[in-house]
Design an enzyme around this catalytic site. Structure first.
Site, PDB file in Angstrom:
ATOM      1  N   LYS A  81      -6.500  -1.931  28.756  1.00 42.15           N
ATOM      2  CA  LYS A  81      -5.325  -1.207  28.260  1.00 42.15           C
ATOM      3  C   LYS A  81      -4.588  -0.537  29.417  1.00 42.15           C
ATOM      4  O   LYS A  81      -5.203  -0.094  30.383  1.00 42.15           O
ATOM      5  CB  LYS A  81      -5.775  -0.168  27.235  1.00 42.15           C
ATOM      6  CG  LYS A  81      -4.636   0.449  26.435  1.00 42.15           C
ATOM      7  CD  LYS A  81      -5.194   1.363  25.350  1.00 42.15           C
ATOM      8  CE  LYS A  81      -4.057   1.954  24.514  1.00 42.15           C
ATOM      9  NZ  LYS A  81      -4.587   2.854  23.441  1.00 42.15           N
ATOM     10  N   HIS A  82      -3.267  -0.454  29.311  1.00 34.79           N
ATOM     11  CA  HIS A  82      -2.400   0.165  30.319  1.00 34.79           C
ATOM     12  C   HIS A  82      -2.502  -0.534  31.679  1.00 34.79           C
ATOM     13  O   HIS A  82      -2.263   0.086  32.714  1.00 34.79           O
ATOM     14  CB  HIS A  82      -2.713   1.659  30.484  1.00 34.79           C
ATOM     15  CG  HIS A  82      -2.741   2.429  29.202  1.00 34.79           C
ATOM     16  ND1 HIS A  82      -1.730   2.355  28.270  1.00 34.79           N
ATOM     17  CD2 HIS A  82      -3.673   3.285  28.693  1.00 34.79           C
ATOM     18  CE1 HIS A  82      -2.024   3.146  27.237  1.00 34.79           C
ATOM     19  NE2 HIS A  82      -3.206   3.710  27.467  1.00 34.79           N
ATOM     20  N   ARG A  83      -2.883  -1.811  31.655  1.00 35.11           N
ATOM     21  CA  ARG A  83      -3.037  -2.594  32.886  1.00 35.11           C
ATOM     22  C   ARG A  83      -4.190  -2.095  33.771  1.00 35.11           C
ATOM     23  O   ARG A  83      -4.274  -2.433  34.949  1.00 35.11           O
ATOM     24  CB  ARG A  83      -1.738  -2.631  33.707  1.00 35.11           C
ATOM     25  CG  ARG A  83      -0.567  -3.323  33.014  1.00 35.11           C
ATOM     26  CD  ARG A  83      -0.902  -4.793  32.775  1.00 35.11           C
ATOM     27  NE  ARG A  83       0.213  -5.562  32.251  1.00 35.11           N
ATOM     28  CZ  ARG A  83       0.475  -5.757  30.961  1.00 35.11           C
ATOM     29  NH1 ARG A  83      -0.309  -5.198  30.043  1.00 35.11           N
ATOM     30  NH2 ARG A  83       1.485  -6.489  30.579  1.00 35.11           N
ATOM     31  N   LEU A  84      -5.087  -1.319  33.191  1.00 33.99           N
ATOM     32  CA  LEU A  84      -6.265  -0.858  33.931  1.00 33.99           C
ATOM     33  C   LEU A  84      -7.397  -1.856  33.678  1.00 33.99           C
ATOM     34  O   LEU A  84      -8.389  -1.563  33.007  1.00 33.99           O
ATOM     35  CB  LEU A  84      -6.657   0.558  33.493  1.00 33.99           C
ATOM     36  CG  LEU A  84      -5.572   1.624  33.715  1.00 33.99           C
ATOM     37  CD1 LEU A  84      -6.046   2.991  33.224  1.00 33.99           C
ATOM     38  CD2 LEU A  84      -5.209   1.690  35.205  1.00 33.99           C
ATOM     39  N   ARG A 102       2.220  -7.624  26.965  1.00 29.13           N
ATOM     40  CA  ARG A 102       1.402  -7.131  25.858  1.00 29.13           C
ATOM     41  C   ARG A 102       0.264  -6.301  26.423  1.00 29.13           C
ATOM     42  O   ARG A 102      -0.050  -6.384  27.613  1.00 29.13           O
ATOM     43  CB  ARG A 102       0.855  -8.286  25.028  1.00 29.13           C
ATOM     44  CG  ARG A 102      -0.140  -9.181  25.767  1.00 29.13           C
ATOM     45  CD  ARG A 102      -0.547 -10.368  24.901  1.00 29.13           C
ATOM     46  NE  ARG A 102      -1.422 -11.299  25.608  1.00 29.13           N
ATOM     47  CZ  ARG A 102      -2.747 -11.229  25.633  1.00 29.13           C
ATOM     48  NH1 ARG A 102      -3.363 -10.233  24.998  1.00 29.13           N
ATOM     49  NH2 ARG A 102      -3.470 -12.118  26.278  1.00 29.13           N
TER      50      ARG A 102
END
Length: 217
Positions: free
Chosen positions: A194-197, A15
């Site tokens: 978000k975006h694994r950042l 997610r």
């Protein structure tokens, strides 16, 4: 569903983390201030067991062990938990006092990792806390020879009933029950992004202050 399909389904579980962010300008100088804010927010969000933390210790062969315990107190001197002094974790701390704690507040998309050294609490500190526990919990401290093998659950329940009858009045403090204060020298804060950042900041104790660095996610 086949085994391969089941494994693929697990691999596809993911997610986005979009609840919040963490920026350098918003960080306090002392890590305990941020920890306190996050813990209070976890409690306010009514998360299950917000004080639950993973405690990691290492045995004489370098094998790490982990378990969940509850944080019972914290201040500038350290973070406190209680346990049986004959337990696996306590015996490992005798040989290596270095310890790691980890809080995971999943709903808030936050984690805190702490490194430090564990020192035993004084008998007075242990006694003071012991008598804040519910009576049944006090008795359970006597019942459990933590980490030792037992024949069945019946052994525990029978011993509990026996001691409940024995300790009709005040439950004495077991000599083998105590606590530890984790004197921390590193705290790392993780906020999902978000975006694994993800946002990661690490506090490390210096001579008279704390250094703060952003880490790559």
């Amino acid at each position: 569903m086949s085994d391969n399909q089941s494994l693929q389904a697990i691999a596809n579980l993911r997610r986005e983390y979009t609840r919040s962010g963490l920026r350098r300008k918003d960080l306090p100088n002392h890590p305990l201030a941020l920890f306190q804010t996050w813990l209070r927010q976890a409690c306010a969000a009514q998360l299950p067991d917000p004080t639950a933390m993973t405690v990691a210790t290492v045995d004489a062969h370098g094998q790490p062990y982990q378990r969940i315990v509850l944080l019972k107190h914290y201040d500038n001197e350290g973070l406190v938990f209680y346990t049986n002094l004959c337990s696996r974790k306590a015996q490992q701390l005798v040989n290596n006092a270095r310890i790691s704690l980890h809080f995971h507040w999943n709903f808030l998309e936050r984690q805190v990792m702490i490194l430090g050294e564990a020192e035993k609490l004084t008998p007075i500190e242990v006694l003071k806390y012991f008598y804040t526990r519910p009576r049944d919990s006090q008795i359970s401290a006597w019942v459990s020879h933590q980490s030792c093998s037992i024949a069945s659950r019946d052994v525990l329940e029978s011993k509990f009933i026996e001691l409940k009858k024995k300790f009709q009045e005040k439950v004495p403090l077991p000599s083998f029950w105590g606590g530890y204060r984790v004197k921390f020298y590193t705290m790392e804060f993780w906020q999902g992004g978000k975006h694994r950042l993800h946002d990661r900041f690490i506090y490390q104790r210096a001579v008279n202050c704390w250094t703060i660095d952003r880490l790559s996610p």
